[in-house]
Design a protein around this motif. Structure first.
Motif, PDB file in Angstrom:
ATOM      1  N   GLU A  19       7.812   5.090  -6.375  1.00  0.00           N
ATOM      2  CA  GLU A  19       8.415   6.143  -5.814  1.00  0.00           C
ATOM      3  C   GLU A  19       9.120   6.359  -5.947  1.00  0.00           C
ATOM      4  OE1 GLU A  19       7.639   4.843  -1.797  1.00  0.00           O
ATOM      5  OE2 GLU A  19       5.447   4.746  -2.038  1.00  0.00           O
ATOM      6  N   ASP A  43       9.099 -11.116   3.721  1.00  0.00           N
ATOM      7  CA  ASP A  43       8.711 -10.290   4.875  1.00  0.00           C
ATOM      8  C   ASP A  43       8.619 -10.815   6.112  1.00  0.00           C
ATOM      9  OD1 ASP A  43       7.426  -8.187   4.696  1.00  0.00           O
ATOM     10  OD2 ASP A  43       6.168  -8.034   4.028  1.00  0.00           O
ATOM     11  N   TYR A  47       9.302  -6.378  -4.841  1.00  0.00           N
ATOM     12  CA  TYR A  47       9.001  -5.599  -4.182  1.00  0.00           C
ATOM     13  C   TYR A  47       9.283  -4.716  -3.121  1.00  0.00           C
ATOM     14  CZ  TYR A  47       6.552  -6.367   0.582  1.00  0.00           C
ATOM     15  OH  TYR A  47       5.740  -6.774   1.929  1.00  0.00           O
ATOM     16  N   GLU A  51      14.409  -9.016  -3.400  1.00  0.00           N
ATOM     17  CA  GLU A  51      13.022  -8.090  -3.067  1.00  0.00           C
ATOM     18  C   GLU A  51      13.264  -6.523  -3.345  1.00  0.00           C
ATOM     19  OE1 GLU A  51      14.261  -7.742   1.194  1.00  0.00           O
ATOM     20  OE2 GLU A  51      12.196  -5.448   1.394  1.00  0.00           O
ATOM     21  N   PRO A  93       4.845   0.422 -13.510  1.00  0.00           N
ATOM     22  CA  PRO A  93       5.068  -0.261 -12.550  1.00  0.00           C
ATOM     23  C   PRO A  93       5.752  -1.631 -13.356  1.00  0.00           C
ATOM     24  CG  PRO A  93       3.032   0.241 -13.381  1.00  0.00           C
ATOM     25  CD  PRO A  93       4.085   1.534 -13.940  1.00  0.00           C
ATOM     26  N   ARG A 152      17.314  -1.232   4.272  1.00  0.00           N
ATOM     27  CA  ARG A 152      16.200   0.730   4.705  1.00  0.00           C
ATOM     28  C   ARG A 152      15.643   1.540   4.488  1.00  0.00           C
ATOM     29  NH1 ARG A 152      22.466   3.299   6.426  1.00  0.00           N
ATOM     30  NH2 ARG A 152      23.602   2.339   7.319  1.00  0.00           N
ATOM     31  N   GLY A 153      15.450   0.794   3.075  1.00  0.00           N
ATOM     32  CA  GLY A 153      15.039   1.322   2.142  1.00  0.00           C
ATOM     33  C   GLY A 153      15.766   2.211   1.431  1.00  0.00           C
ATOM     34  N   TYR A 154      15.055   2.889  -0.245  1.00  0.00           N
ATOM     35  CA  TYR A 154      15.693   4.022  -0.492  1.00  0.00           C
ATOM     36  C   TYR A 154      16.157   5.123   0.040  1.00  0.00           C
ATOM     37  CZ  TYR A 154      16.849   6.726  -5.215  1.00  0.00           C
ATOM     38  OH  TYR A 154      16.669   7.456  -5.542  1.00  0.00           O
ATOM     39  N   PHE A 155      14.964   5.619   0.325  1.00  0.00           N
ATOM     40  CA  PHE A 155      15.267   7.274   1.072  1.00  0.00           C
ATOM     41  C   PHE A 155      15.543   7.236   1.894  1.00  0.00           C
ATOM     42  CE2 PHE A 155      11.291   7.045  -1.780  1.00  0.00           C
ATOM     43  CZ  PHE A 155      11.923   8.376  -2.683  1.00  0.00           C
ATOM     44  N   SER A 156      16.032   5.980   2.549  1.00  0.00           N
ATOM     45  CA  SER A 156      16.403   6.085   4.690  1.00  0.00           C
ATOM     46  C   SER A 156      17.801   5.818   4.202  1.00  0.00           C
ATOM     47  CB  SER A 156      16.252   5.041   5.417  1.00  0.00           C
ATOM     48  OG  SER A 156      14.616   5.571   5.749  1.00  0.00           O
ATOM     49  N   LYS A 209       8.302  -0.523  -4.122  1.00  0.00           N
ATOM     50  CA  LYS A 209       7.726   0.077  -4.782  1.00  0.00           C
ATOM     51  C   LYS A 209       8.433   1.332  -6.197  1.00  0.00           C
ATOM     52  CE  LYS A 209       4.398   1.684  -4.284  1.00  0.00           C
ATOM     53  NZ  LYS A 209       2.391   2.128  -4.185  1.00  0.00           N
ATOM     54  N   PHE A 238      19.420  -0.556  -0.349  1.00  0.00           N
ATOM     55  CA  PHE A 238      18.153  -0.434  -0.305  1.00  0.00           C
ATOM     56  C   PHE A 238      16.824  -1.132   0.309  1.00  0.00           C
ATOM     57  CE2 PHE A 238      19.499   2.602  -4.642  1.00  0.00           C
ATOM     58  CZ  PHE A 238      19.815   3.353  -3.747  1.00  0.00           C
ATOM     59  N   ARG A 296       2.930 -13.988  -3.733  1.00  0.00           N
ATOM     60  CA  ARG A 296       3.074 -13.550  -2.614  1.00  0.00           C
ATOM     61  C   ARG A 296       3.566 -14.596  -1.447  1.00  0.00           C
ATOM     62  NH1 ARG A 296      -0.682  -8.922  -1.604  1.00  0.00           N
ATOM     63  NH2 ARG A 296      -0.106  -9.442   0.862  1.00  0.00           N
ATOM     64  N   VAL A 326       7.322 -13.388   7.267  1.00  0.00           N
ATOM     65  CA  VAL A 326       5.925 -14.084   7.802  1.00  0.00           C
ATOM     66  C   VAL A 326       6.200 -15.907   7.571  1.00  0.00           C
ATOM     67  CG1 VAL A 326       3.311 -13.320   7.479  1.00  0.00           C
ATOM     68  CG2 VAL A 326       4.991 -11.755   7.711  1.00  0.00           C
ATOM     69  N   CYS A 348       4.685  -4.312 -13.155  1.00  0.00           N
ATOM     70  CA  CYS A 348       3.766  -5.564 -13.901  1.00  0.00           C
ATOM     71  C   CYS A 348       4.108  -4.728 -14.888  1.00  0.00           C
ATOM     72  CB  CYS A 348       3.251  -5.782 -13.058  1.00  0.00           C
ATOM     73  SG  CYS A 348       2.503  -5.482 -11.641  1.00  0.00           S
TER      74      CYS A 348
END
Lengths: 197, 197
Positions: free
Chosen positions: B115, B170, B110, B106, B122, B26-30, B112, B23, B163, B172, B124
């Motif tokens: 979705e 990420d 981090y 994550e 949410p 690749r993300g949940y949907f992928s 969503k 998850f 953040r 960064v 929060c």
DNA sequence: GTCTATATCATGATAGAC
DNA sequence: GTCTATCATGATATAGAC
């Protein structure tokens, strides 16, 4: 929105507008290209003609909104001298945009682009965020902001305001953001400022 | 990870562990349920037997991680008196967790969730974030934190650190977070503190 | 509880007329 | 450039033996 009212609506615009709504309401992966076509009143063939594939739609959306953000920041930097004034104005404008165009804000800084735009890096490495760090960097050389790592200063200055925005988009914060601009900005600036007023 | 090493591996654990990795990578949907089964070395039938549907996997993951976070915050609140010490310790622990268990972090703060977990609100508004606001609220009555709206104070205090975490996830931010704990905490606390040290 | 095999269906993408 | 009709794939979820 309807070809009755406007005889020659711009297909690209129609598609992007519907896509923005659907992507933010249901999410990118729960939105099919068929859905977008239906909402925009445009055939699926036209969509693929203009955007190539589904990712192309999200890509175009990101480019356009990113461009607007970039322009906004540029304008602000030209209009104000100090980092303090620039950053404050930016937060104010972002708070207003969150109320007037919540979907645009949501797509720009609350979507997980990496999951559907493998090409783009994370948002924080996009041009608008670079400009924000420049803003902070200049404030540091001017002596407005305490000396520290630029990335840390930038994150700490804008971290609170940005999380206020995501909280507002989530519905966790019920007050319109401009109403609490002063309180939030006060906190944000204290975090990094050299002198406390 | 292998039934050779451990004769009776817990299927639920195996599945959740692989799901967390996939998850977040690749993300949940992928990620398909087949992918999870393959990675966990468990058949798809077993997965559906234990979790009902794909959403059930994400749900179980969220509950478990949320529980851990809740326990962590509870422990911290018992061990420290002042809001200052509690919040600082929390940020320190979250920074450490980001390095030692990036995928857990994550997924918790981090992803969503809206979705793919329509049931959950949410993040929060989840219990851990409630506890963080309580922390801040008490600090305000104690006079450690300037009087203001609790939600604003909480967001501004933890906004920068949170953040920093997403920036680190990420890629960064390249520095391990514990290395910049002091600088970040200094900014965070100045944002809301009554007195500047 | 675990497995394999399969049903069912939606989606991304294309073909080709106009 | 726009449309309809269609393909091909891969996903979720189930059935039923062991």
């Amino acid at each position: 929105m309807n070809s009755v009212l406007s005889p020659r609506p711009d297909t690209r615009y129609l598609v992007l507008d519907s896509a923005l709504t659907l992507f933010t309401e249901r999410g990118y992966f729960s939105t099919s290209v068929h859905d977008i076509g239906r909402a925009a009143g445009v055939s699926i063939g036209s969509i693929y003609h203009h955007f190539g594939d589904k990712e192309g739609i999200a890509d175009a959306l990101f480019s356009q909104l990113s461009g607007r953000m970039e322009a906004l920041i540029g304008e602000i930097r030209r209009r104000h001298d100090s980092a303090h004034d620039q950053a404050r104005e930016l937060v104010a404008r972002l708070f207003e945009l969150t109320e007037s165009e919540p979907r645009a804000m949501e797509f720009m800084l609350y979507a997980k682009h990496r999951e559907f735009l493998p090409g783009q890096g994370p948002v924080c490495s996009s041009r608008p965020f670079e400009l924000m760090r420049e803003m902070v960097s200049q404030g540091m050389t001017r002596g407005e902001i305490r000396p520290m790592d630029t990335m840390i200063a930038s994150t700490c200055l804008f971290g609170g305001p940005l999380r206020m925005i995501t909280g507002r988009l989530d519905g966790v914060i019920t007050q319109p953001l401009p109403d609490c601009l002063e309180a939030v900005w006060d906190c944000a600036w204290r975090a990094v400022a050299t002198t406390t007023p």
